[in-house]
Structures are given as structure tokens and as C-alpha cells.
Design an enzyme around this catalytic site. Sequence first.
Site, PDB file in Angstrom:
ATOM      1  N   GLU A  50       0.857  -1.181   0.000  1.00 28.49           N
ATOM      2  CA  GLU A  50       0.000   0.000   0.000  1.00 28.49           C
ATOM      3  C   GLU A  50       0.892   1.230   0.000  1.00 28.49           C
ATOM      4  O   GLU A  50       1.932   1.255   0.658  1.00 28.49           O
ATOM      5  CB  GLU A  50      -0.926   0.007   1.224  1.00 28.49           C
ATOM      6  CG  GLU A  50      -1.842   1.212   1.277  1.00 28.49           C
ATOM      7  CD  GLU A  50      -2.952   1.078   2.305  1.00 28.49           C
ATOM      8  OE1 GLU A  50      -3.964   1.777   2.168  1.00 28.49           O
ATOM      9  OE2 GLU A  50      -2.810   0.259   3.240  1.00 28.49           O
ATOM     10  N   CYS A 243      -6.811   0.778   2.947  1.00 30.46           N
ATOM     11  CA  CYS A 243      -7.680   1.951   2.991  1.00 30.46           C
ATOM     12  C   CYS A 243      -7.504   2.812   1.746  1.00 30.46           C
ATOM     13  O   CYS A 243      -8.413   3.522   1.340  1.00 30.46           O
ATOM     14  CB  CYS A 243      -7.385   2.765   4.242  1.00 30.46           C
ATOM     15  SG  CYS A 243      -7.750   1.901   5.787  1.00 30.46           S
ATOM     16  N   ASN A 364     -12.238  -3.572   1.372  1.00 31.88           N
ATOM     17  CA  ASN A 364     -11.188  -3.607   2.388  1.00 31.88           C
ATOM     18  C   ASN A 364     -11.758  -3.098   3.698  1.00 31.88           C
ATOM     19  O   ASN A 364     -12.275  -1.979   3.758  1.00 31.88           O
ATOM     20  CB  ASN A 364     -10.007  -2.720   1.976  1.00 31.88           C
ATOM     21  CG  ASN A 364      -8.991  -2.583   3.094  1.00 31.88           C
ATOM     22  OD1 ASN A 364      -8.186  -3.479   3.321  1.00 31.88           O
ATOM     23  ND2 ASN A 364      -9.020  -1.463   3.818  1.00 31.88           N
ATOM     24  N   GLU A 365     -11.690  -3.935   4.731  1.00 30.93           N
ATOM     25  CA  GLU A 365     -12.180  -3.569   6.061  1.00 30.93           C
ATOM     26  C   GLU A 365     -13.591  -3.003   5.980  1.00 30.93           C
ATOM     27  O   GLU A 365     -13.904  -1.959   6.551  1.00 30.93           O
ATOM     28  CB  GLU A 365     -11.217  -2.589   6.751  1.00 30.93           C
ATOM     29  CG  GLU A 365      -9.868  -3.235   7.056  1.00 30.93           C
ATOM     30  CD  GLU A 365      -8.936  -2.343   7.856  1.00 30.93           C
ATOM     31  OE1 GLU A 365      -9.266  -1.155   8.067  1.00 30.93           O
ATOM     32  OE2 GLU A 365      -7.876  -2.835   8.278  1.00 30.93           O
TER      33      GLU A 365
END
Length: 648
Positions: A50, A243, A364-365
Amino acid sequence: MRSTTIILTLVFLAVSLSTSALANPDHVLTVDPSSLGPEVSSLLYGIFFEDINHAVDGGLYAEMIRNRSFEHQDPVEGWFAVFESDCKATFSIETDRPLNKNNTKYLSFEIQSDDKLISLSNDGYDGIPLKKGERYLFSVFVRSDEEYNGEIKVMLANAKGEPEAEKNLGTAFSSEWEKYSVELQPNEGLDDGRLIITMKGSGKISFDMVSLFPEENWNGMRIDLLEMLEELKPAFVRFPGGCLVEGDSLENAYRWKDTIGPIEERKTNYNLWGYHQSYGIGFYEYLLLSEHLGAEPIPIFNAGMSCQVRGAEYCPMDEMDEWVRNVLDFIEFANGPSDSLWGSKRSELGHPEPFNIKYIGIGNENWGTEYHDRFPLFRQAVKEKYPEITIIFSGPPSYEGASFNRAWRWARSNGIEILDEHMYAVPEWMLRNTDRYDKYDRSGPKVMLGEYAAHAAGTRNTLQAAIAEAALMTGLERNSDIVIMAAYAPLFNREGWSQWTPDLIWFDNTRVYGTPSYHVQKLFNDNTGNVIISSSLTDEDIEIIGYWFKSLYHVCSYDFESKELIIKIVNPWPEEKKLRIEIGEEVQVTGKAEMISITSDNIFDENTFQNPDKVRPKTVGMSNLSNEFTLTFSGNSVTVLRLETTGL
């Protein structure tokens, strides 16, 4: 017997060895080669990539200019203009007649003085590092009006502005955008160099896409950081986030189509970590990197919702087609034939053969009704067109609790293939939960532990954190029929530019080192084996202030190719432990062995730029071993034994 480099940079843990039992061992480890456990997943240990902590821009991406396209929220971020005394000139950011539709801003100078010097400089990230005699490739797009009558020079200079390399760009420039390129070779090496463009002459002159690359790079990537990834030998690469994929709004969510094609046509995007991405490393480069590393690419896509942790923005359900179409188009880009729409774009970029991706992740999450309503749209569309693709379902940011349990209930009742768990926890929690996956339903979804790390006090990259991670990893390996992929996170951190600690690899302009966690990841990945071998330890459980821990953490596996029994032992306690190892007669230990250990005098030790090898593995060879022997393991240690055998 597999050859391993012997590293002589760390005092080896105290070991006492004999081929017969020593008196009063603390524990007996019984290894039963007749009882084979699950096969070890071929994808078990990978990396999560990331662009956080300037991992890409200012990091792996070798571009040395910050804000090369003037597209940052502050369009002149990183740039400095100096005018000679009495020079009559102004500069401005303009948007009329841009370089292209994705690169709409550029820098212009209106100059009324014929003989006064103007200097435009950029010092990158904490200065531009330059090596004596190395070649650097400079390029820029230039446009002028018909009245401009001056000359333009480009130089690499020291912090005082004194040139170490200099070239003329020319004296006549077109009224249309044209690209100019020169090669620069500095006379001296510098850690704090800068790029300077000088102008002398009157008229209007404009610049865009000002770029400086070291000739030494791989597909635009910094060689020393790439080598750190090569040494890890990751089985998969999960990218581009995190994120980052979600954005803090849908406007700045990650859209892969913005990241391919000519560099000057890629959009610059402000990411939720507080800085701008040039997309110089985009989805195509991530696929190339995965291929180079021999790793399975695991691309992650936005589920039509921005970061829920930051207060999500949701794409209306009747407008989700854009997000679903993005995934389908990517699969065609990665896997489609060269005569397909998106496959032809891949071929034009230089890769006519498909990448043959097998996995994609959606979200994601993410959690709750909003995600559970959107995920099936992606799954149905992908499975109808590409039934062979495995789709990874996102778990919430928590690794326990109501949202986590709800996600698992939904996953089980809806036939999810793989669920992505994330786990950031204190070392003590990891030590208490190494049997977490022993209790998972074997018929349920598989697990990708897509992000995990031990967060010790001060979130430092200490040996304590690495040991806790190693203990957890013995449980991951033992349950490799459930946990098929796992990746430490985050991967990179640029000193002085970070948003998150701890991290696997630290770097600055010229230096890079692996943390204790890096060496644990590499140690485990280099020594996985093919199948788990049953084992048990006497007096395993201990109670400390009301919590149950293990005295030692262990896992045993077998490598059929090298015919070695692999035993991993983690001792997280300060006291040394004497361990009697008894191996069943189904295999015979030949006597040859290799022992690799990570330890240090203080559990809070960590590596630094000043002492990058303070915590690092050491390898020694052993001989005269039998199926029964005793070792003493020092406190605060992670150890791998590779025993040459016959019979299995």
C-alpha cells in the site's frame, strides 16, 4: 541438504547439544512423522503493498522529483523559483491548453527581462541523492509563445546551487507541447542534491511533467528496495491497499484505469494518507512486480463505498455498474486475449501474454448491510463471466467482536470462498491466541490474514513484536488448511514521511534495512515445508497473572524435496529453555542439520539506520545428531532447525 548463507553479524544464542538425553530438560518435544497434518499452503506468506508512509511515491517508485506534474492540491509543492535581482517576471499555474485531459495544470513564466536569470528548483524528498558518475535521465514537456527568445538549461546541483552536471535544453521552443530529454552525469556524489532549471530571455515559457530518473532502475522501481522484496520471496502480492483503495471519499477512491498507459496521461490522486500519488507504479507495474517476484497477484477493488472507518460514502445501489464494470474490465486487461478490448491495452504496454490472475478481492475492512448488499453484485458478475476466479470477501477492521462475528455468519451462509481478516494486536494478545485457528470450522471459508502486526509499546519495530508475530505464525502454519495466505502490514516506511508504525522495511534516500519482523517473515517463508507433522510438548501451558500462555511455541513440517524435517521453536520469555526433542522412527535423522536463530540481548532491541543488523538471523551447521537430542534455547529467540532425514 539445502545451502543457507551463514551470517556472522549477531552473537548466536547459547546452545548446548548432545546426542543423548541431558538431565532434567524443561520440556520434551515429541515429533510423530507417522501422523501427517494439513499440507502447507503454497501461498502462505506474502506481502501487502500500500502507498502509505510514501512507500511508492518517494519510495519504490524511482522518480526523484516531487510533484512533477504540478497537480498537487498545492500545485507548487516541492518547487522553488528564484529571480535574479531586478528581473521582471511572474509565474503562475495555468490550465488552458493543458498537456492532456488527465494532466490539466502546468507552470508558466511571463518574463520581461532579456538578460536576467530565473531558477526553478526541486529537491525531491529530503534532497535528491546522486552518485558520482551515474547517469540520470531528465525529461520535461515545454511550450512557449512565439515571442520567447531565451535559453533553458538543466543542472544537477548541490545544496548551494553549484552545478555538478549541466546540459542545454535549447533556445527555440514550439508553441505546442514537446518533450525534451537529456542525460546528466554528476561529477560528485551527493545526498542532498537538487534539480535546477534556469531560464534567461523574455517571453512566456511553460513546463509540465518535469522528471528525473536514475538510469539504474527496474520498470521505474528503486533497485535497493526491490532487492528487499526479492529476498523475502513472497508467495503473493496484495495490492494496491488497504484503505487506499477505498479513499476517504468516492472521489479519491483508487481507480485502476487511471494508473495505466503513458506516464504523462496518468491522473495524480490525493490519497487518504495525506499526500499525492503520481500512479507511476500502477496496476500494470504491480502485475509486472508480482511476475518478477514469482508471486500470485491479489488485486483489491473498491466495493462502491469509501473508507467506513472514516465515515463512508456509499455509491447508490442503482449506480453500482461503474464499480462492477471496473473489476470485469481489469480481469480482461490481466487475463484477456490480445485482441480483446482491454487485453489489447495490456499488449500495447508490452505484455502480450496474459498474467493469468486467479484471485481478486472486493472491498477492504468493510462490514454491515451496505457491504453485504454490494458484494453479491460483484460476485455474480465475475462468476458469470469468469467462474475460475476466486473472490475474496472483506472482513471488518476488528478481529473479534460483533461486526467480526456477523461477517463470518454472512460469509458461511452465503458460500464465501475466502474471508480477509486483519489483525493489529499487542504482543501479549498474539501470544495468548496462537491456537485461534485450531477452533475454526474446517468446512467454512478459507482465511486470508491480509494484514497483521504486533503493536508493542510505542508501536516500535522491536524484537518483542517480531517474536509475538513468530508465535502467531506457528499457529498460522499449523492451520494452513484454513489460513491459506498471510501478510505483515504495512510493508514500507520512509523515515520522516510516515503515517503508520510499525512497518516491515525502513528506508531513506540512500539506505534501507529490514526490521526484526522482516527477518522473522523471511525466516518462516524460507522454511515452510510441504506438510505439517504432528508434534506435542510437555508442560506446554503456563499461567502468568491470570492469563494462559505457552512456555514454548512450535510447529513441525516436512520438506519432501530436500527431505528435511523442519522444527520451529519460539521462546518469548527471558529465561533459556532446555528442550528434549524425540523424533519417531518413521524417519531417520542422518546427523546433518542446520540451525537458524534470531535473538538479541534485550527484547526491546530494534534495528536502525545506524545499526541495521542488530537483530538479524545467524545460521550454523550441526552434525552427529540422532532421533533424540537436547538443545538449550536462549530467552527471546526464534529458531528454525532443518534436520536431514531418510525414510519419509
